[in-house]
Write a protein that holds these residues in place. Sequence first.
Motif, PDB file in Angstrom:
ATOM      1  N   MET A  21      19.452 -53.493   5.143  1.00 46.69           N
ATOM      2  CA  MET A  21      20.865 -53.824   5.312  1.00 46.69           C
ATOM      3  C   MET A  21      21.314 -54.945   4.387  1.00 46.69           C
ATOM      4  O   MET A  21      20.668 -55.976   4.276  1.00 46.69           O
ATOM      5  N   TYR A  22      22.438 -54.699   3.734  1.00 47.10           N
ATOM      6  CA  TYR A  22      23.025 -55.676   2.818  1.00 47.10           C
ATOM      7  C   TYR A  22      24.209 -56.366   3.496  1.00 47.10           C
ATOM      8  O   TYR A  22      25.078 -55.711   4.058  1.00 47.10           O
ATOM      9  N   TRP A  48      18.998 -45.107   5.687  1.00 49.69           N
ATOM     10  CA  TRP A  48      18.377 -46.145   4.854  1.00 49.69           C
ATOM     11  C   TRP A  48      19.044 -47.498   5.082  1.00 49.69           C
ATOM     12  O   TRP A  48      18.393 -48.518   5.282  1.00 49.69           O
ATOM     13  N   ARG A  49      20.386 -47.492   5.083  1.00 49.03           N
ATOM     14  CA  ARG A  49      21.111 -48.768   5.167  1.00 49.03           C
ATOM     15  C   ARG A  49      21.020 -49.409   6.545  1.00 49.03           C
ATOM     16  O   ARG A  49      21.197 -50.619   6.668  1.00 49.03           O
ATOM     17  N   LYS A  50      20.767 -48.605   7.584  1.00 49.33           N
ATOM     18  CA  LYS A  50      20.573 -49.204   8.906  1.00 49.33           C
ATOM     19  C   LYS A  50      19.278 -50.013   8.928  1.00 49.33           C
ATOM     20  O   LYS A  50      19.132 -50.937   9.727  1.00 49.33           O
ATOM     21  N   ALA A  74      25.087 -57.959  11.464  1.00 52.65           N
ATOM     22  CA  ALA A  74      23.936 -57.293  10.860  1.00 52.65           C
ATOM     23  C   ALA A  74      22.680 -57.494  11.713  1.00 52.65           C
ATOM     24  O   ALA A  74      21.953 -56.542  11.998  1.00 52.65           O
TER      25      ALA A  74
END
Lengths: 269, 209
Positions: free
Chosen positions: B72-73, B67-69, B131
């Motif tokens: 991205m935060y 999910w985070r890939k 990022a």
Amino acid sequence: MTGVYIQLNYIDLVLASVFLLLAGGLSVALKLGLEKSLGIAALRTVVQLTLIGLVLKILFQMASPWWTGLAAITMIALAGREASARQGLKLRDGWSYSIAATALLTSGAIVTTLALTTAIRPEPWYDPRFALPLLGMVLGNTLNGVSVGMERVTATLKREREAVEARLALGHTRREAVRPYVREALRAGLMHIINAMSAAGLISLPGMMTGQILAGVDPTEAVKYQILIMFLIAGSTAIGALMAVLAVSKRLSDDRDRLRLDRLKGEAR
Amino acid sequence: MLSVRNLKRLSIGPVDLDLAPGEIVALVGPSGMGKSLLMRAIADLDPNEGEATLNGQSRASMTAPEWRKQVMYVPAHSGWWADWVEPHFEGAMRSRVIELLQRLGLESTALGWPVANLSTGERQRLSLARALALNPKVLMLDEPTSGLDTDNAERAEALIRRHAAEGSGVLFVTHDAAQASRLGERVLRLKDGQLFDEPVTPQPHEAPS
């Protein structure tokens, strides 16, 4: 036995305390304020060791597997408490204690039992005269590795929070994100025993070996025992520290790969 | 593309939020209102309740790193886990990284710099590049230009726009009202744990004043 065992009487102990009194006197003269702590510590040594001497004497006479087991469990429970009490930053809900005690129980019990049944082989194998001192030595040292490892991994994860979360935010798994800190904590936890093994015989004469020599055992025999003990201690420290450090790092993260510092309380030392 | 429903985290929510492909949305509101917490919750970096989906695929159906890939935060204070810059770009295409660095006004030799010597602005630009190099579908930026001078802020904004133009959604926090309306196509205000649409006066894409 090659030598003669010299029995001590109470006068000998009083004589030995002269130097302690001297230290206390110096503390008063130099206003170090240590005389009270010294006195209490000395008194505790006398009381605690006298009591444990009596307890061991009774346990040795009974040679019962149940009482020996109970004594072993008590020792492990106290070691777990000590390891968790040394943590500046504790895991909430008693997790520090549970992790420390479980790591000590598993590593200490496996190593001691294995040594008793395969290497030393007293008859019966649980003979308290062998089992309890052995467990004591293994636990005392494993306790050190476990508490240092736990303390280190907790403090570094807290300090390196931004670095860990940066990795998590970029899609690294929690295992990848905490790996360097786990490694560092294990190294710190094992440093003590690695140093002890490296210095053994050169810089320091290990206490157990010295004790056996004082009791009249041939030095080469005492050395064999000491090597055995060193190996057991190193093995147990490694297993215990690994378990504890991994468990703490797991508890400080969750299955959604988040860093969970909210599960901590207290201040880093 | 990104759809958030009933998101709750401590004092925030329940919050609904939608982000279309190529859309840039500004998130504004006083400090301490939980703008960062909201973004962290969407990225699943803190425990939270609610549903989130990306192109119809629910967050719960993927692992958190997956999910985070994609969602991205990028926090306001960047974190660094190695002594040198380069290891932080592991897994990204080198040519893409070099191009991003150049667009952000950084030399390509920056990869060989020690992290300890980086200035605030360099850290901020490098963490944005880090990022972008992974090409996330949704980018959530926490005050992406707060430590940058005008020229570099302009470069960063241009890069953010380009990333959106390639089809990604961008949500960014800012305390600069001019930036919110300049960069944001939509402005959301977080107040008392709720999101409100803020009227926005469209401004031409020009250099920040």
